[in-house]
Enzyme design. Structure first.
Site, PDB file in Angstrom:
ATOM      1  N   ASP A   2     -94.542  86.527  70.744  1.00  0.00           N
ATOM      2  CA  ASP A   2     -95.328  85.579  69.939  1.00  0.00           C
ATOM      3  C   ASP A   2     -96.409  84.911  70.792  1.00  0.00           C
ATOM      4  O   ASP A   2     -96.448  83.701  70.915  1.00  0.00           O
ATOM      5  CB  ASP A   2     -94.414  84.528  69.289  1.00  0.00           C
ATOM      6  CG  ASP A   2     -93.711  83.630  70.307  1.00  0.00           C
ATOM      7  OD1 ASP A   2     -93.565  84.054  71.481  1.00  0.00           O
ATOM      8  OD2 ASP A   2     -93.310  82.501  69.937  1.00  0.00           O
TER       9      ASP A   2
ATOM     10  N   ASP B   4     -96.184  84.252  77.072  1.00  0.00           N
ATOM     11  CA  ASP B   4     -96.036  85.628  76.582  1.00  0.00           C
ATOM     12  C   ASP B   4     -97.180  86.502  77.088  1.00  0.00           C
ATOM     13  O   ASP B   4     -96.972  87.656  77.479  1.00  0.00           O
ATOM     14  CB  ASP B   4     -96.065  85.678  75.055  1.00  0.00           C
ATOM     15  CG  ASP B   4     -95.063  84.782  74.383  1.00  0.00           C
ATOM     16  OD1 ASP B   4     -94.068  85.293  73.872  1.00  0.00           O
ATOM     17  OD2 ASP B   4     -95.292  83.552  74.358  1.00  0.00           O
TER      18      ASP B   4
ATOM     19  N   HIS C 260     -92.031  80.861  81.242  1.00  0.00           N
ATOM     20  CA  HIS C 260     -90.723  81.229  80.717  1.00  0.00           C
ATOM     21  C   HIS C 260     -90.588  82.740  80.482  1.00  0.00           C
ATOM     22  O   HIS C 260     -89.653  83.393  80.968  1.00  0.00           O
ATOM     23  CB  HIS C 260     -90.467  80.499  79.397  1.00  0.00           C
ATOM     24  CG  HIS C 260     -90.579  79.022  79.464  1.00  0.00           C
ATOM     25  ND1 HIS C 260     -89.592  78.213  79.988  1.00  0.00           N
ATOM     26  CD2 HIS C 260     -91.579  78.177  79.060  1.00  0.00           C
ATOM     27  CE1 HIS C 260     -89.957  76.941  79.890  1.00  0.00           C
ATOM     28  NE2 HIS C 260     -91.163  76.898  79.346  1.00  0.00           N
ATOM     29  N   ASP C 261     -91.526  83.300  79.724  1.00  0.00           N
ATOM     30  CA  ASP C 261     -91.367  84.674  79.250  1.00  0.00           C
ATOM     31  C   ASP C 261     -91.528  85.717  80.344  1.00  0.00           C
ATOM     32  O   ASP C 261     -91.028  86.839  80.217  1.00  0.00           O
ATOM     33  CB  ASP C 261     -92.364  84.944  78.121  1.00  0.00           C
ATOM     34  CG  ASP C 261     -92.119  84.042  76.918  1.00  0.00           C
ATOM     35  OD1 ASP C 261     -90.972  83.605  76.739  1.00  0.00           O
ATOM     36  OD2 ASP C 261     -93.079  83.766  76.182  1.00  0.00           O
TER      37      ASP C 261
ATOM     38  N   ASN D 223     -95.059  80.701  68.608  1.00  0.00           N
ATOM     39  CA  ASN D 223     -95.983  79.751  69.242  1.00  0.00           C
ATOM     40  C   ASN D 223     -97.167  79.429  68.336  1.00  0.00           C
ATOM     41  O   ASN D 223     -97.645  78.295  68.298  1.00  0.00           O
ATOM     42  CB  ASN D 223     -96.471  80.308  70.574  1.00  0.00           C
ATOM     43  CG  ASN D 223     -95.370  80.329  71.617  1.00  0.00           C
ATOM     44  OD1 ASN D 223     -94.580  79.408  71.715  1.00  0.00           O
ATOM     45  ND2 ASN D 223     -95.330  81.396  72.412  1.00  0.00           N
TER      46      ASN D 223
ATOM     47  N   THR E 299     -89.503  87.753  73.519  1.00  0.00           N
ATOM     48  CA  THR E 299     -89.948  86.509  74.153  1.00  0.00           C
ATOM     49  C   THR E 299     -90.344  85.456  73.131  1.00  0.00           C
ATOM     50  O   THR E 299     -90.874  84.406  73.500  1.00  0.00           O
ATOM     51  CB  THR E 299     -91.138  86.773  75.104  1.00  0.00           C
ATOM     52  OG1 THR E 299     -92.270  87.197  74.342  1.00  0.00           O
ATOM     53  CG2 THR E 299     -90.780  87.825  76.147  1.00  0.00           C
TER      54      THR E 299
ATOM     55  N   PHE F 125     -86.873  76.342  72.305  1.00  0.00           N
ATOM     56  CA  PHE F 125     -87.804  76.621  71.210  1.00  0.00           C
ATOM     57  C   PHE F 125     -87.530  77.929  70.480  1.00  0.00           C
ATOM     58  O   PHE F 125     -87.506  77.963  69.238  1.00  0.00           O
ATOM     59  CB  PHE F 125     -89.249  76.605  71.737  1.00  0.00           C
ATOM     60  CG  PHE F 125     -90.273  76.967  70.688  1.00  0.00           C
ATOM     61  CD1 PHE F 125     -90.679  76.035  69.755  1.00  0.00           C
ATOM     62  CD2 PHE F 125     -90.812  78.248  70.630  1.00  0.00           C
ATOM     63  CE1 PHE F 125     -91.608  76.357  68.779  1.00  0.00           C
ATOM     64  CE2 PHE F 125     -91.740  78.578  69.656  1.00  0.00           C
ATOM     65  CZ  PHE F 125     -92.143  77.630  68.730  1.00  0.00           C
ATOM     66  N   ASN F 126     -87.364  79.041  71.190  1.00  0.00           N
ATOM     67  CA  ASN F 126     -87.229  80.332  70.516  1.00  0.00           C
ATOM     68  C   ASN F 126     -86.008  80.372  69.610  1.00  0.00           C
ATOM     69  O   ASN F 126     -86.069  80.882  68.483  1.00  0.00           O
ATOM     70  CB  ASN F 126     -87.152  81.474  71.531  1.00  0.00           C
ATOM     71  CG  ASN F 126     -88.481  81.787  72.175  1.00  0.00           C
ATOM     72  OD1 ASN F 126     -89.534  81.361  71.702  1.00  0.00           O
ATOM     73  ND2 ASN F 126     -88.446  82.515  73.282  1.00  0.00           N
TER      74      ASN F 126
END
Length: 310
Positions: free
Chosen positions: A9, A14, A232-233, A38, A123, A164-165
């Site tokens: 996303d 990402d 993060h991703d 996102n 992700t 979040f995810n």
């Protein structure tokens, strides 16, 4: 090479993860799929096409995925990632379009045609994967593993307990974690340690056109911690290539799907209810110096893929 389906996303982190995956000799992306997260799915699909165009990897198919979670109302994170999801850099004009087939059926086709079970890396929220499981349970045996950015055992970033995810579509996450497919959960427990220092991010700007693009995206990124910015991703791609950087532990993990703890990932760390069963390999620590050194080493290689980019 490791063949993967990459579900995303984008979103700035990402985009950084995809930049590595598109240009790394150990990764063979068979399909890119978009999902709302996102930013809206229209924007995440466009952003996938921007990056495949930028890196001249337009032979990789892109499929548009779910526009909303299974049950929850959709709320984006544009306050972190900007209105477009990838602000700060003027990308070349897109030269391709997404497949006419949606992400779920495109995933099913790739898995069906694959000679060996494949890894699916996600992700963003797991809506597409949950729909794949629901619509094509016969293909579960064709999935080698899930490598997921998401979750946390130590606290959340959208609530006191939720990442979040998973929070975006907890019902989908619950389906994925109960699927029986081996999965790796790479959550905030490690991604908030795998920071890129501001000095490192500044240094990226001098590493060719790919570095210039990444620097502009990363400096527009609204997520930051003391000591730097979490990508993060990127950890999903790093884990595929260098699992030795990560300390993992196997747990049974449940997803809370309603109430004030919605989106929480609860591990049975004391073996109270799982009766010794496990469903996830959870990353609990990372060699942060190795991560940052590895990240910087990827960027020079990217430039051969984007020569002449605007």
């Amino acid at each position: 090479m490791t063949p993967i389906i990459l579900d995303m996303d984008p979103g700035i982190d990402d985009a950084v993860a995809l930049s590595i995956a598109l240009t790394h000799s150990a990764i063979d992306i068979k399909l890119l799929t978009s999902v709302a997260g996102n930013v809206s799915v229209d924007k995440t699909t466009t952003n996938l096409l921007k990056l495949t165009t930028f890196f001249k990897q337009t032979q990789i198919p892109v499929a548009r995925g779910a526009a909303a979670p299974l049950k929850k109302a959709f709320v984006d994170a544009s306050y972190i990632h900007g209105a477009s999801g990838m602000p700060g850099y003027e990308f070349p004009e897109i030269t391709t379009k997404p497949l006419t087939t949606d992400a779920i059926e495109a995933m099913a086709k790739v898995l069906s045609d694959a000679p060996e079970p494949m890894t699916i890396v996600a992700t963003g929220s797991y809506t597409n994967i949950a729909l794949l499981i629901q619509k094509h349970p016969e293909l579960l045996s064709k999935i080698k593993s899930f490598v997921l950015m998401g979750g946390s055992l130590s606290g959340g970033n959208v609530s006191s307990v939720a990442e979040f995810n998973v929070f975006t579509d907890p019902d989908a996450a619950s389906i994925v974690f109960k699927s029986g497919v081996p999965l790796v959960m790479i959550g905030l427990d490690v991604t908030l340690k795998a920071l890129l220092s501001l000095e490192t991010i500044d240094a990226v700007a001098d590493l060719g056109e790919a570095g210039n693009m990444l620097h502009k995206l990363m400096t527009a990124y609204g997520d930051s911690e003391p000591g730097g910015k979490p990508m993060h991703d990127v950890n999903t791609i790093c884990y595929l290539i260098h699992p030795e950087f990560y300390t993992t532990k196997e747990y049974w993990v449940d997803i809370i799907t309603d109430g004030p703890a919605t989106g929480a990932t609860i591990a049975d760390t004391q073996n109270r209810w799982s009766q010794g069963k496990v469903n996830a390999k959870v990353a609990i620590n990372i060699d942060t110096q190795a991560f940052e050194k590895w990240f910087m080493a990827q960027i020079p290689n990217m430039n051969q893929y984007c020569e002449g980019a605007v």
